[in-house]
Design an enzyme around this catalytic site. Structure first.
Site, PDB file in Angstrom:
ATOM      1  N   CYS A 100     -40.377  35.480  39.868  1.00  7.42           N
ATOM      2  CA  CYS A 100     -39.929  34.879  38.614  1.00  7.42           C
ATOM      3  C   CYS A 100     -39.802  33.368  38.738  1.00  7.42           C
ATOM      4  CB  CYS A 100     -38.581  35.466  38.199  1.00  7.42           C
ATOM      5  SG  CYS A 100     -37.244  35.037  39.344  1.00  7.42           S
ATOM      6  N   GLY A 101     -40.121  32.825  39.896  1.00 10.42           N
ATOM      7  CA  GLY A 101     -40.024  31.383  40.102  1.00 10.42           C
ATOM      8  C   GLY A 101     -38.881  30.976  41.001  1.00 10.42           C
TER       9      GLY A 101
END
EC number: 1.8.4.8
Length: 244
Positions: free
Chosen positions: A239-240
């Site tokens: 998700c980063g």
């Protein structure tokens, strides 16, 4: 293993940082999860924080780290699109484990983002990455800064995906030490820990979910699918928060 100088390590290129931590990581591989947490608390600088998405197996790292370091700030980046079951799970674990929960969100509301950008998660990899930057990465960066974090614990495991298969116990990310105490645990070890300590999986585990994030980018597992394919339409695993 000696104490490490975060400022000095941050001055090095990424490859040199990895090499500088190699000997320490070789020793950390020999320790159990509790030993890794204890070592980090003794040898790495504070403030200390723990991040959690309150996903399928979140109770493990939350319990493990919190029992060794009670009242450690637990960072949740809330997109506003989590499953209702996740919000209930957050409340349940926060109460049961007496968590010092710190919730961070994007500076713009979900409704504002949709009005301005549309549904970013339907716009391919580029849209997903922009969505993650706004709702996950920026709030996490803000949390680390506001909490003066220098050592960050997280519950990633090598078994979860190809992108995590070669992660070390100790690294530097976003300018702080990042410690992954259960990085080498398999699903059986997770299950045994939950059973031993009277903890539960996320409620959606019983409905066939292997990984849980936002409602619009999480799929129930189906035969033939990998865990990675249940998130972000199979386009991404991370998700980063754990990239870079």
């Amino acid at each position: 293993m000696s104490k490490l100088d975060l400022n000095a390590l941050n001055e090095l290129p990424k490859v040199d940082r990895i090499l500088a931590l190699a000997e320490t990581n070789a020793e950390l591989e020999k320790l159990d999860a509790e030993g890794r947490v204890a070592w980090a608390l003794d040898n790495l600088p504070g403030e200390y924080v723990l991040s959690s998405s309150f996903g399928i197996q979140a109770a493990v790292s939350l319990h493990l780290v919190n029992q060794i370091r009670p009242d450690i700030p637990v960072i949740l980046t809330d997109t506003g699109y989590l499953f209702p079951e996740t919000y209930r799970f957050i409340d349940e674990l926060t109460d049961k484990l007496k968590l010092n929960l710190k919730v961070y969100r994007a500076t713009e509301s979900a409704a504002w983002q949709e009005a301005r950008y549309g549904k970013l998660w339907e716009q391919g990899v580029e849209g997903i990455e922009k969505y993650n930057d706004i709702n996950k990465v920026e709030p996490m960066n803000r949390a680390l800064k506001e909490l003066n974090a220098q050592t960050w614990f997280a519950g990633l495991r090598r078994e979860q995906s190809g992108s995590r298969a070669n992660l070390p116990v100790l690294a530097i990310q976003r300018g702080v030490f990042k410690v992954l105490p259960i990085i080498d645990w398999d699903n059986r070890t997770i299950y045994q820990y939950l059973q031993k300590h009277g903890l539960k999986y996320h409620p959606l585990w019983d409905e066939g979910y292997l990984s849980v994030g936002d409602t619009h980018t999480t799929r129930k597992w189906e035969p033939g699918m990998s865990e990675e394919e249940t998130r972000f339409f199979g386009l991404k695993r991370e998700c980063g928060l754990h990239e870079g």
